[in-house]
Design an enzyme around this catalytic site. Structure first.
Site: not given
Ligand code: NAD
Length: 285
Positions: A166, A179, A183
């Protein structure tokens, strides 16, 4: 119309925006394991890899979400199959059985560590049980999964691990200590894999700003309400305020980066980071 009447919806992936890469290694005999595959970026990454012909083992705690990911791949008639393997990333035995299952589908060659979560709290009040859980899901599981897949990646003749970092793996915002630490740690894991991959196993991280996933879009109406501004102002001024590109990224854009990072075109991406942040961390007003 009040601010909360408006909303930003996460897009549904269609085949149109998928990056298709001509790579002989993107074939059904090669397997990609993707975490967080029930939602957002993990779902999009699973779909993009399936569109590119890989066999995908999709894991998450959310079984219904995993089934939707698989069904979407079927609806779009992508050449690669998506196999749901539910698992809790905080449980080592689950991680071991997910890797065993993935290796049963062919040559396990790629791992995408995507699952994540967020908790907002000042450091002096941050609940340590939440901190521990976030490190388990976002850092310990990627380390253990990398350890478990490494022999398979070597045996596959050349594989790679992609880690979802991120902008918070480059700089931080307040009240997100767990977080931020996770990261930054993922970038350390990425470089460690590259250091030990001996040219056969590569690793890379992906760093983005805000992406249109449920994690983000669900918060927008509340933020608008709290600040007394419109949904559009939340997107443009709060989320994209420091970004030069005034458009939120979509999950498929991130899935495409994983496909590129895994491909033959990324041979020299080894320990490095794909910083796709719209200029957020590299320009200053
Ligand atoms: P999201 O909430 O849509 O998906 C996250 C998934 O992780 C969910 O399906 C959840 O069930 C799963 N998860 C959580 N705990 C778990 C566990 N104990 N075991 C198995 N699965 C588990 O989120 P997203 O936005 O798709 O984010 C995905 C990744 O991208 C994350 O690492 C997040 O930090 C990173 N990220 C997101 C953004 C953004 O703006 N959305 C930006 C930068 C980085």
């Amino acid at each position: 119309m009040t601010a909360t009447d408006e909303s930003v919806e996460p897009p549904t992936l269609t085949g149109d925006d998928v990056l298709r890469i001509d790579d002989a290694d993107f074939a059904a005999g090669r397997v990609a394991l993707v975490t967080g595959a029930a939602s957002g970026i993990g779902r999009a990454t699973s779909l993009v890899l399936a569109a590119n012909g890989l066999t995908v083992v999709a894991t998450d705690v959310d079984e219904d979400g995993l089934a939707e990911t698989r069904d979407r791949g079927d609806e779009l008639d992508f050449p690669g199959d998506i196999h749901p393997e539910p698992a809790d990333l905080t449980d080592d035995e689950h991680l071991e059985s997910v890797v065993d299952a993935a290796a049963g589908y062919g040559d396990l060659a790629y791992l995408a560590n995507v699952a994540g979560m967020q908790h907002i709290s000042p450091l002096d009040e941050f609940p340590m049980e939440v901190y521990d859980r976030m490190q388990d899901v976002m850092l310990r599981a990627p380390v253990y999964l990398s350890k478990l897949v490494l022999p398979h990646l070597r045996d596959s003749g050349g594989g790679s691990v992609g880690n979802m970092a991120s902008v918070h793996g480059h700089y931080v915002t307040a009240d997100k200590v767990a977080y931020n630490v996770a990261k930054f740690g993922l970038r350390g894991l990425t470089q460690s894999i590259a250091a030990e991959g001996a040219g056969t196993v590569r690793s890379f991280s992906v760093s983005t700003g805000y992406v249109k996933t449920p994690l983000v879009t669900d918060q927008i109406p509340d933020t608008a309400e709290q600040r007394g501004i419109s949904v559009q102002e939340v997107v443009e001024d709060v989320m994209l305020g420091q970004s030069r590109t005034k458009e939120m990224m979509e999950p498929v854009d991130v899935g495409n980066l994983f496909a590129f990072g895994f491909s033959k075109h990324a041979t020299h991406l080894n320990g490095g980071d794909l910083l796709f942040d719209g200029g957020m961390t590299l320009t200053y007003e």
